[in-house]
Design a protein around this motif. Structure first.
Motif, PDB file in Angstrom:
ATOM      1  N   CYS A 113     -12.303   1.127  -3.801  1.00 37.30           N
ATOM      2  CA  CYS A 113     -11.139   1.456  -4.629  1.00 37.30           C
ATOM      3  C   CYS A 113     -11.431   1.093  -6.077  1.00 37.30           C
TER       4      CYS A 113
ATOM      5  N   THR B 226       0.854  -1.177   0.000  1.00 40.41           N
ATOM      6  CA  THR B 226       0.000   0.000   0.000  1.00 40.41           C
ATOM      7  C   THR B 226       0.889   1.226   0.000  1.00 40.41           C
TER       8      THR B 226
ATOM      9  N   ARG C  38      -3.517   4.285  -1.949  1.00 36.44           N
ATOM     10  CA  ARG C  38      -3.565   3.294  -3.015  1.00 36.44           C
ATOM     11  C   ARG C  38      -2.983   1.983  -2.507  1.00 36.44           C
TER      12      ARG C  38
ATOM     13  N   TRP D  30      -2.152  -0.825  -9.480  1.00 37.75           N
ATOM     14  CA  TRP D  30      -2.542   0.107  -8.424  1.00 37.75           C
ATOM     15  C   TRP D  30      -4.045   0.320  -8.431  1.00 37.75           C
ATOM     16  N   TRP D  31      -4.615   0.297  -7.224  1.00 42.89           N
ATOM     17  CA  TRP D  31      -6.018   0.620  -7.002  1.00 42.89           C
ATOM     18  C   TRP D  31      -6.048   1.805  -6.055  1.00 42.89           C
ATOM     19  N   PHE D  32      -6.863   2.809  -6.362  1.00 42.15           N
ATOM     20  CA  PHE D  32      -6.899   4.077  -5.642  1.00 42.15           C
ATOM     21  C   PHE D  32      -8.196   4.228  -4.867  1.00 42.15           C
TER      22      PHE D  32
ATOM     23  N   ASN E 164      -9.256   0.688 -10.049  1.00 49.19           N
ATOM     24  CA  ASN E 164      -7.975   0.732 -10.744  1.00 49.19           C
ATOM     25  C   ASN E 164      -7.942   1.979 -11.631  1.00 49.19           C
TER      26      ASN E 164
END
Length: 110
Positions: free
Chosen positions: A78, A3, A15, A22-24, A80
């Motif tokens: 989250c 993370t 993220r 990456w996922w935000f 992507n």
């Protein structure tokens, strides 16, 4: 699980690395674009509206664990990079274009 924090114009966006991308945090992105006093509430309202309109954008979101302000890992909506681009289109903001350029850079870095 890796993370981290990405910074756009001095504002932090949480993220996490999920499935090797990456996922935000959607709420953090909303906070950056809208300067909302309650970004979580803004996202919940936007999500409701999008679902009502039949938008598929919400299906791109997953609940992933990110560090919350209280220091605990909490499930957070989250998306992507592709999902965030789609969500941005639903948020009227003069910051959208610079944010998209920034996201294109940080969303694909490793």
């Amino acid at each position: 699980m890796e993370t981290g924090i990405a910074v756009f114009r001095g504002k932090e966006i949480r993220r996490t690395l999920h499935n090797n991308e990456w996922w935000f945090s959607v709420a953090d992105v909303g906070a950056v674009l809208t300067d909302s006093a309650d970004p979580g509430a803004y996202w919940r309202k936007l999500k409701q509206r999008l679902k009502k309109e039949g938008s598929e954008v919400v299906t791109f979101c997953h609940g992933l664990k990110l560090m919350a302000p209280d220091g605990k890992m909490r499930i957070t909506d989250c998306a992507n990079t592709e999902g965030i681009f789609r969500i941005i289109q639903s948020i009227p903001s003069p910051k959208a274009e610079p944010f998209k350029r920034w996201l294109a850079k940080v969303g694909y870095e490793r």
